[in-house]
Design a protein around this motif. Structure first.
Motif, short mmCIF file in Angstrom:
data_model
loop_
_atom_site.label_atom_id
_atom_site.label_comp_id
_atom_site.label_asym_id
_atom_site.label_seq_id
_atom_site.Cartn_x
_atom_site.Cartn_y
_atom_site.Cartn_z
N ALA A 91 0.80 -1.23 0.00
CA ALA A 91 0.00 0.00 0.00
C ALA A 91 0.83 1.27 0.00
O ALA A 91 0.28 2.38 0.08
CB ALA A 91 -1.01 0.04 1.14
N GLY A 92 2.15 1.15 -0.13
CA GLY A 92 2.99 2.34 -0.19
C GLY A 92 2.73 3.20 -1.41
O GLY A 92 3.21 4.33 -1.50
N GLY A 97 -2.58 15.64 14.38
CA GLY A 97 -2.32 16.82 13.57
C GLY A 97 -0.90 16.96 13.09
O GLY A 97 -0.58 17.94 12.38
N ALA A 98 -0.03 16.02 13.43
CA ALA A 98 1.38 16.08 13.01
C ALA A 98 1.66 15.03 11.95
O ALA A 98 0.88 14.09 11.75
CB ALA A 98 2.30 15.89 14.20
N ASP A 99 2.78 15.17 11.25
CA ASP A 99 3.19 14.14 10.31
C ASP A 99 4.05 13.11 11.03
O ASP A 99 4.03 13.04 12.28
CB ASP A 99 3.92 14.75 9.11
CG ASP A 99 5.17 15.54 9.51
OD1 ASP A 99 5.66 15.37 10.65
OD2 ASP A 99 5.66 16.32 8.68
N GLN A 100 4.83 12.34 10.30
CA GLN A 100 5.62 11.26 10.92
C GLN A 100 6.64 11.77 11.93
O GLN A 100 7.08 11.02 12.82
CB GLN A 100 6.33 10.42 9.84
CG GLN A 100 7.42 11.13 9.06
CD GLN A 100 6.90 11.91 7.86
OE1 GLN A 100 5.69 12.07 7.69
NE2 GLN A 100 7.81 12.37 7.02
N SER A 101 7.00 13.03 11.83
CA SER A 101 7.96 13.58 12.79
C SER A 101 7.37 13.65 14.20
O SER A 101 8.11 13.82 15.17
CB SER A 101 8.42 14.97 12.35
OG SER A 101 7.34 15.90 12.37
N GLY A 102 6.04 13.52 14.31
CA GLY A 102 5.40 13.57 15.60
C GLY A 102 5.26 12.22 16.27
O GLY A 102 4.66 12.13 17.36
N MET A 103 5.80 11.18 15.69
CA MET A 103 5.73 9.86 16.34
C MET A 103 6.57 9.88 17.61
O MET A 103 7.65 10.49 17.66
CB MET A 103 6.25 8.77 15.39
CG MET A 103 5.51 8.67 14.06
SD MET A 103 3.71 8.51 14.19
CE MET A 103 3.56 6.89 14.95
N GLN A 126 3.55 4.31 6.37
CA GLN A 126 4.86 3.68 6.35
C GLN A 126 5.96 4.63 6.78
O GLN A 126 6.92 4.23 7.45
CB GLN A 126 5.12 3.11 4.95
CG GLN A 126 4.26 1.90 4.66
CD GLN A 126 4.36 1.42 3.23
OE1 GLN A 126 5.32 1.73 2.53
NE2 GLN A 126 3.37 0.67 2.79
N LEU A 127 5.83 5.89 6.41
CA LEU A 127 6.80 6.87 6.90
C LEU A 127 6.75 6.94 8.42
O LEU A 127 7.78 7.06 9.09
CB LEU A 127 6.50 8.25 6.31
CG LEU A 127 6.63 8.41 4.79
CD1 LEU A 127 6.33 9.84 4.38
CD2 LEU A 127 8.01 7.99 4.29
N ALA A 128 5.54 6.82 8.96
CA ALA A 128 5.38 6.87 10.41
C ALA A 128 5.99 5.64 11.09
O ALA A 128 6.67 5.76 12.11
CB ALA A 128 3.89 6.99 10.76
N VAL A 129 5.74 4.47 10.53
CA VAL A 129 6.32 3.25 11.11
C VAL A 129 7.84 3.26 11.01
O VAL A 129 8.54 2.80 11.91
CB VAL A 129 5.74 1.99 10.45
CG1 VAL A 129 6.30 0.75 11.13
CG2 VAL A 129 4.22 1.97 10.56
N GLY A 130 8.35 3.80 9.91
CA GLY A 130 9.80 3.93 9.78
C GLY A 130 10.38 4.79 10.89
O GLY A 130 11.43 4.48 11.45
N GLU A 170 8.97 0.53 5.76
CA GLU A 170 9.55 0.87 7.07
C GLU A 170 11.07 0.90 7.07
O GLU A 170 11.70 1.85 7.56
CB GLU A 170 9.02 -0.14 8.08
CG GLU A 170 9.57 -0.06 9.46
CD GLU A 170 8.98 -1.14 10.36
OE1 GLU A 170 9.66 -1.52 11.31
OE2 GLU A 170 7.85 -1.58 10.11
N VAL A 171 11.69 -0.13 6.54
CA VAL A 171 13.14 -0.22 6.60
C VAL A 171 13.80 0.84 5.72
O VAL A 171 14.95 1.22 5.94
CB VAL A 171 13.59 -1.64 6.20
CG1 VAL A 171 13.43 -1.88 4.71
CG2 VAL A 171 15.01 -1.92 6.64
#
Length: 395
Positions: free
Chosen positions: A63-64, A383-389, A357-361, A110-111
């Motif tokens: 699904a990427g 409200g944040a993107d993957q940088s907010g994980m 996937q960016l978030a899981v990475g 992810e990897v």
């Protein structure tokens, strides 16, 4: 009884039958995969460092292709289709390379999206994989989609690189995620009944065997690495759980009293079944995987809450339209069920999409920065993107 429009019900029934017939796969060549690893003999302490992903579709990058979900079926589909070339031409290989239509290893898997945690990233995972596809062929391993078992592929990677991290996602297909999704969709569209009770019984009957397979997968990886000269402490294995791609019933932006969940949202599930999946099935599997990680002395990455508020049909997220552009801050992070079968392949349904996937990475990168035995959970910031994980103690 909840009333449905008959015409819509008949159309919806046909769509779900097609979906089932397409063989939806869910929560699933060594030299080509090593690409960039070099040909010189390396191994522990020598050569480029490497992070490797193994297992099923949730880590292969299924699904990427998609940046959110859009009802527009032409062109770039409002910017969600990363495989769009021009006009009505689409090339999934732009995202999945030579694995398009097969293992679906995406460029944002992810990897790949974890960032600079190693010199080389190698994705051995394959959509549709079960535990037996991880085992060595000499110990019951089975090839998948024309490729050798993943542990046997790992041997070549371990010899050509200094492997530091192996991320593993396995068990979902052994448990029958695809069948669970199919049966729950059937019960929404066709039977006006719930799926959770029958499916919970089946899960309870299978789960001990599934966990045995997950444990053996870890053992097989250890055996390969020891054979390549690695000590157990010279690298880490990160065993991860699965997120729920659908929200709780109360967090679904579409009512269950009409066909919008199927025809508009792509999430054809009753509230009661959605609550079961989110609050019973996903935690049950995560807790069992956590126990395997503890028993085998590997790190556990709990992803049960990773998609909270970003699921398909979640009230806190939006579909992409001409007026609402694709964005990791507002769009859904999981792929819907394309009931019209007009976008991509059915096997992409119910997986973290490009944003997910960016978030899981990011989650993997954060986990690897912790001690090798630290079990952690990973959550998103609304409200944040993957940088907010961010990490929390594993549940």
């Amino acid at each position: 009884m909840i009333g449905f429009r008959n015409a819509s019900k008949n159309r919806a029934a046909r769509r779900v039958r097609r979906l089932a017939g397409a063989g939806m796969v869910v929560p699933l060549a060594v030299s080509a995969l090593v690409g960039g690893a070099g040909t010189a003999v390396a191994g522990p302490g020598a050569g480029p460092t490497a992070v490797v992903s193994m297992g099923d579709s949730y880590i292969s990058g299924e699904a990427g292709r998609w940046k959110g979900n859009s009802l527009t079926n032409t062109g770039s589909r409002n910017g969600t289709d990363r495989a769009w070339v021009s006009g009505s031409t689409y090339d999934p290989a732009k995202v999945y390379g030579g694995t398009a239509g097969g293992c679906h290893r995406s460029d944002s898997a992810e990897v790949k999206s974890a960032g600079p945690i190693a010199d080389v990233s190698v994705n051995l995972a394959c959509s549709g994989a079960v535990a037996a596809n991880v085992f060595r062929a000499s110990n019951g391993g089975v090839a998948i989609k024309g490729e050798a078992p993943q542990a046997d592929q790992l041997a070549a990677v371990a010899a050509a690189n200094d492997v530091k991290v192996i991320a593993l996602s396995i068990g979902g297909n052994d448990l029958g995620f695809a069948d669970i999704i199919k049966e729950c969709a059937y019960d929404f569209v066709l039977w006006n009944s719930y799926c959770y009770d029958d499916q919970q019984y089946d899960v309870d009957q299978k789960i001990d065997g599934v966990m045995a397979g997950v444990g053996k997968s870890v053992d097989e990886i250890r055996a390969v690495m020891r054979g390549a000269g690695y000590t157990d402490s010279s690298y880490r294995i990160v065993l991860q759980s699965y997120p729920s791609p659908i929200p709780r019933g109360a967090e679904n932006r579409y009512p269950q009293s009409d066909w919008s969940r199927l025809n508009t949202g792509g999430c054809p599930f009753w509230n009661r079944d959605s609550d079961w999946a989110r609050d019973s099935l996903v935690p049950q599997l995560a807790n069992r995987l956590k126990a395997v990680a503890a028993a085998k002395g590997v790190q556990f990455l709990d992803l049960r809450d990773m998609l909270q508020g970003r699921e398909v049909c979640a009230t806190a997220s939006k579909q992409v339209t001409s007026a609402v552009p694709a964005s990791a801050k507002t769009s859904e992070w999981a792929r819907w069920i394309d009931s019209s079968e007009t976008q991509g392949l059915v096997q992409e349904s119910m997986h973290p999409n490009h944003f997910g996937q960016l978030a899981v990475g990011r989650c993997l990168a954060l986990a690897v920065a912790q001690p090798a035995t630290a079990g952690v959970g990973c959550k998103n910031t609304a409200g944040a993107d993957q940088s907010g994980m961010y990490l929390s103690p594993a549940s």
